[in-house]
Scaffold this motif. Sequence first.
Motif, PDB file in Angstrom:
ATOM      1  N   HIS A   1       0.856  -1.181   0.000  1.00 47.13           N
ATOM      2  CA  HIS A   1       0.000   0.000   0.000  1.00 47.13           C
ATOM      3  C   HIS A   1       0.895   1.234   0.000  1.00 47.13           C
ATOM      4  N   LEU A   2       0.569   2.205  -0.835  1.00 50.51           N
ATOM      5  CA  LEU A   2       1.288   3.481  -0.834  1.00 50.51           C
ATOM      6  C   LEU A   2       0.553   4.463   0.062  1.00 50.51           C
ATOM      7  N   GLU A   3       1.262   4.977   1.052  1.00 53.75           N
ATOM      8  CA  GLU A   3       0.680   5.985   1.939  1.00 53.75           C
ATOM      9  C   GLU A   3       0.604   7.320   1.212  1.00 53.75           C
ATOM     10  N   GLY A   4      -0.309   8.156   1.641  1.00 55.92           N
ATOM     11  CA  GLY A   4      -0.448   9.489   1.075  1.00 55.92           C
ATOM     12  C   GLY A   4      -1.539   9.531   0.024  1.00 55.92           C
ATOM     13  N   ASP A   5      -2.040  10.745  -0.214  1.00 56.88           N
ATOM     14  CA  ASP A   5      -3.069  10.878  -1.247  1.00 56.88           C
ATOM     15  C   ASP A   5      -2.427  10.797  -2.626  1.00 56.88           C
ATOM     16  N   LEU A   6      -3.251  10.580  -3.636  1.00 56.71           N
ATOM     17  CA  LEU A   6      -2.730  10.371  -4.986  1.00 56.71           C
ATOM     18  C   LEU A   6      -1.992  11.590  -5.519  1.00 56.71           C
ATOM     19  N   SER A   7      -2.442  12.764  -5.171  1.00 54.45           N
ATOM     20  CA  SER A   7      -1.772  13.985  -5.612  1.00 54.45           C
ATOM     21  C   SER A   7      -0.342  14.055  -5.073  1.00 54.45           C
ATOM     22  N   SER A   8      -0.148  13.671  -3.813  1.00 54.00           N
ATOM     23  CA  SER A   8       1.200  13.694  -3.236  1.00 54.00           C
ATOM     24  C   SER A   8       2.084  12.619  -3.863  1.00 54.00           C
ATOM     25  N   ILE A   9       1.494  11.493  -4.257  1.00 52.10           N
ATOM     26  CA  ILE A   9       2.264  10.449  -4.945  1.00 52.10           C
ATOM     27  C   ILE A   9       2.704  10.963  -6.317  1.00 52.10           C
ATOM     28  N   ILE A  10       1.814  11.677  -7.009  1.00 46.41           N
ATOM     29  CA  ILE A  10       2.178  12.277  -8.295  1.00 46.41           C
ATOM     30  C   ILE A  10       3.329  13.265  -8.107  1.00 46.41           C
ATOM     31  N   ASP A  11       3.273  14.070  -7.050  1.00 41.56           N
ATOM     32  CA  ASP A  11       4.376  15.001  -6.762  1.00 41.56           C
ATOM     33  C   ASP A  11       5.689  14.250  -6.581  1.00 41.56           C
ATOM     34  N   LYS A  12       5.655  13.123  -5.877  1.00 42.14           N
ATOM     35  CA  LYS A  12       6.866  12.313  -5.670  1.00 42.14           C
ATOM     36  C   LYS A  12       7.387  11.766  -6.999  1.00 42.14           C
ATOM     37  N   ILE A  13       6.478  11.348  -7.875  1.00 45.78           N
ATOM     38  CA  ILE A  13       6.891  10.862  -9.198  1.00 45.78           C
ATOM     39  C   ILE A  13       7.643  11.966  -9.929  1.00 45.78           C
ATOM     40  N   TYR A  14       7.089  13.194  -9.900  1.00 44.79           N
ATOM     41  CA  TYR A  14       7.735  14.312 -10.585  1.00 44.79           C
ATOM     42  C   TYR A  14       9.049  14.736  -9.921  1.00 44.79           C
ATOM     43  N   GLU A  15       9.202  14.476  -8.631  1.00 48.21           N
ATOM     44  CA  GLU A  15      10.489  14.732  -7.988  1.00 48.21           C
ATOM     45  C   GLU A  15      11.550  13.799  -8.562  1.00 48.21           C
ATOM     46  N   ASN A  16      11.156  12.575  -8.880  1.00 49.79           N
ATOM     47  CA  ASN A  16      12.083  11.589  -9.440  1.00 49.79           C
ATOM     48  C   ASN A  16      12.271  11.752 -10.942  1.00 49.79           C
ATOM     49  N   LYS A  17      11.264  12.255 -11.640  1.00 53.32           N
ATOM     50  CA  LYS A  17      11.365  12.501 -13.089  1.00 53.32           C
ATOM     51  C   LYS A  17      10.598  13.771 -13.423  1.00 53.32           C
ATOM     52  N   PRO A  18      11.285  14.915 -13.330  1.00 46.77           N
ATOM     53  CA  PRO A  18      10.626  16.163 -13.727  1.00 46.77           C
ATOM     54  C   PRO A  18      10.269  16.126 -15.217  1.00 46.77           C
ATOM     55  N   VAL A  19       9.167  16.765 -15.563  1.00 43.96           N
ATOM     56  CA  VAL A  19       8.766  16.861 -16.964  1.00 43.96           C
ATOM     57  C   VAL A  19       8.796  18.321 -17.377  1.00 43.96           C
ATOM     58  N   ASP A  20       9.213  18.573 -18.613  1.00 43.01           N
ATOM     59  CA  ASP A  20       9.294  19.941 -19.128  1.00 43.01           C
ATOM     60  C   ASP A  20       7.993  20.326 -19.825  1.00 43.01           C
ATOM     61  N   ILE A  21       6.894  20.018 -19.173  1.00 45.09           N
ATOM     62  CA  ILE A  21       5.569  20.317 -19.700  1.00 45.09           C
ATOM     63  C   ILE A  21       4.803  20.985 -18.564  1.00 45.09           C
TER      64      ILE A  21
END
Length: 195
Positions: free
Chosen positions: A52-72
């Motif tokens: 199980h991933l803790e945290g709301d989905l928006s915060s998980i998306i933020d973590k994804i972008y911390e690991n792979k920023p997108v230029d969009i």
Amino acid sequence: MEITMKKILTMFMTVIILTGVLTACQGQQNGKGNDQKNDATPTPSAEGNAKHLEGDLSSIIDKIYENKPVDIAVETTAVDLTNADLLKYNTGLDSADKIKEVSVSEAMMTSTAYSLVLIRVNDSTDAEEVAKAVKEGIDPRKWICVEADDLSVVAYGDVVMLVMVDSSLADSVTSRQIVDAFKTVCGGDLTVDLQ
């Protein structure tokens, strides 16, 4: 004073363009400078050894972008599960019966085919079934004038992730780069990986 249809149309188009520009500028400010620290930590769930991933989905998306920023310029929003049309448009799913919540992060300019969707299922045992339904049901041409031809669907425990992107954006982002970033957030593990 007589207002012609041409003048009305011109005013209407001006308002639409200004709204789009202001929205894009706000998204640039919010997307790049977000210093919120929300934990998205993998933990065992109440179901025993299920993950199980803790945290709301928006915060998980933020973590994804911390690991792979997108230029969009992107905007993340929650999807109203009672709106069947929005659910289908964003996830490809016909029903919200097996899911708790959905968050979507998409390009603010609809001429850019990019979509990252996280779906939290009610029970992690349904994750693979939901992932398959997402992959079969999603329309990679949902933007009408552009198409996402690079698509991945994966899951970790009770979170299913769909990412689709136009391969012409490969210099900035690919679906596998986002999958790898999600995998990092999940502690290096995925429970479902559909190619």
